[in-house]
Design a protein around this motif. Structure first.
Motif, PDB file in Angstrom:
ATOM      1  N   ASP B   3       0.827  -1.205   0.000  1.00  0.00           N
ATOM      2  CA  ASP B   3       0.000   0.000   0.000  1.00  0.00           C
ATOM      3  C   ASP B   3       0.860   1.254   0.000  1.00  0.00           C
ATOM      4  O   ASP B   3       0.568   2.223  -0.702  1.00  0.00           O
ATOM      5  CB  ASP B   3      -0.902   0.010   1.249  1.00  0.00           C
ATOM      6  N   GLN B   4       1.965   1.209   0.805  1.00  0.00           N
ATOM      7  CA  GLN B   4       2.830   2.383   0.840  1.00  0.00           C
ATOM      8  C   GLN B   4       3.476   2.636  -0.525  1.00  0.00           C
ATOM      9  O   GLN B   4       3.575   3.785  -0.959  1.00  0.00           O
ATOM     10  CB  GLN B   4       3.904   2.222   1.904  1.00  0.00           C
ATOM     11  N   ASN B   7       1.038   4.298  -2.589  1.00  0.00           N
ATOM     12  CA  ASN B   7       0.833   5.695  -2.193  1.00  0.00           C
ATOM     13  C   ASN B   7       1.959   6.588  -2.695  1.00  0.00           C
ATOM     14  O   ASN B   7       1.713   7.710  -3.143  1.00  0.00           O
ATOM     15  CB  ASN B   7       0.730   5.783  -0.668  1.00  0.00           C
ATOM     16  N   SER B  54      -7.209   1.998  -3.598  1.00  0.00           N
ATOM     17  CA  SER B  54      -7.148   2.424  -2.197  1.00  0.00           C
ATOM     18  C   SER B  54      -8.525   2.346  -1.530  1.00  0.00           C
ATOM     19  O   SER B  54      -8.599   2.147  -0.322  1.00  0.00           O
ATOM     20  CB  SER B  54      -6.583   3.838  -2.092  1.00  0.00           C
TER      21      SER B  54
END
Lengths: 165, 86, 111
Positions: B3-4, B7, B54
């Motif tokens: 996820d990071q 992002n 997301s």
């Protein structure tokens, strides 16, 4: 005959698009999509004949498969080239519009060739006129038309000539 | 972790969107503005994909598809307008 | 698999960033188009591949989007380039030759 072939290819295309769109399949969607695709290809469709330029032979399929990978490799090279030119502090560019000739006869072949030229290193198709393409080249090389034609189109032409003449 | 990474990718894409908007605002000719708009639509298509990831809603992928179709038609309409008027 | 998808996504966004940087840095419209077409195509492709790796049930829609971008992006940039040329936007100061206008400076008429 050409029209029939174009309609069969359109059927395959619409089915592929529908099945990709509803990817985790279920049987109702498969059947409904199939019926809709059959109805669509029975409609009178102007300008569909261009799809009939594909060839049926096994050689054409193999060449099409190899062409896909050749194209992706050229696309990667084009991007590294663009990245190099953008990041270079002096911007090593020398743009110009050059004329190249193609041997391809069919409209579909010329369409695919123009698209491929646009996505390969440093070139964008600006205008096409019969067998001449006018190509914007970010760094003009070579002196005569023949040399430039060899550098820009020959690689793709060999594949596309087999796929769709 | 993954996820990071996504992002970070979204932040880089937002920065490039801002750069494209700068070109849209300062572009000396109308052609430059159209090119900047073309690049912006493609970048925002990827950003819609990131929104789908997301929020975890697959429906945004359909939004991205329709957005791509409409932006393609829009760019071609702008090109025709530039060439010979509507 | 998800981490690999994230790496693909970052590579794609870097290419998108390079495209936007090219839009700012290049000196005239056609060169901006070179950066704005190629780099955005590959950037979007890589990002969507990463997305499909992270969420395997969206692989169909990602593939469809990739195909659509590959076909539509060169077409729209070709339409824009042609329109800009016919609208009379110049090739810039560094231009070496322009055979569409019929003249080419670095080419001597020998034949």
């Amino acid at each position: 005959m050409r029209n029939f072939k174009a309609r069969v290819i359109l059927l395959i295309l619409t089915l592929c698009i529908w099945y990709l769109l509803t990817y985790p399949f279920d049987s109702q969607e498969l059947i409904a999509g199939g019926i809709t695709a059959l109805v669509i290809i029975l409609l009178p469709l102007p300008g569909i004949g261009i799809l009939g330029d594909f060839r049926w032979t096994p050689k054409a399929f193999i060449f099409g498969f190899v062409y896909l990978f050749y194209f992706l490799w050229q696309l990667l090279k084009a991007n590294i080239d663009v990245a190099f030119r953008v990041l270079h502090p002096k911007l090593p560019i020398e743009p110009g519009i050059v004329r190249v000739k193609t041997r391809l006869k069919t409209p579909l072949g010329r369409l695919l060739l123009a698209n491929s030229i646009t996505l390969t290193p440093g070139t964008i198709t600006v205008e096409s006129d019969g067998e001449d393409f006018y190509v914007h080249w970010i760094k003009v090389e070579g002196i005569h038309d023949k040399e430039r034609t060899k550098k820009i189109v020959t690689g793709f032409e060999g594949f596309l000539e087999v796929i769709c003449g | 972790m993954a996820d990071q990474l996504f992002n970070i990718a979204a932040v880089i894409m937002l920065i490039s969107l801002v750069l494209a908007i700068v070109r849209l605002l300062i572009g000396p000719s109308v052609g430059d503005r159209a090119v900047a708009l073309d690049a912006m639509t493609i970048i925002s298509l990827s950003l819609i994909g990131w929104i789908a990831l997301s929020t975890g809603r697959g429906i945004y992928m359909d939004v991205a598809l329709v957005y791509g179709l409409i932006s393609f038609v829009g760019i071609v309409a702008i090109a025709r307008y530039l060439e010979r008027g509507l | 698999m998800e981490i690999l998808g994230g790496i693909f996504a970052i590579a794609g966004s870097v290419f998108l960033f390079l495209a936007a940087l090219g839009l700012i840095r290049m000196p005239d419209m056609y060169d901006r188009m070179q950066a704005g077409t190629k780099a955005t195509t590959l950037g979007t492709m890589l990002f969507l591949i990463g997305l499909a790796m992270a969420e395997p049930q969206w692989v169909g829609k990602s593939a469809l989007l990739i195909l659509f971008v590959i076909f539509s992006n060169p077409l729209s940039s070709h339409a824009l380039a042609r329109a800009a040329y016919h609208a009379g936007i110049s090739l810039g100061e560094r231009a070496a030759c322009d055979e569409l206008a019929g003249a080419c400076e670095d080419e001597e008429e020998t034949a």
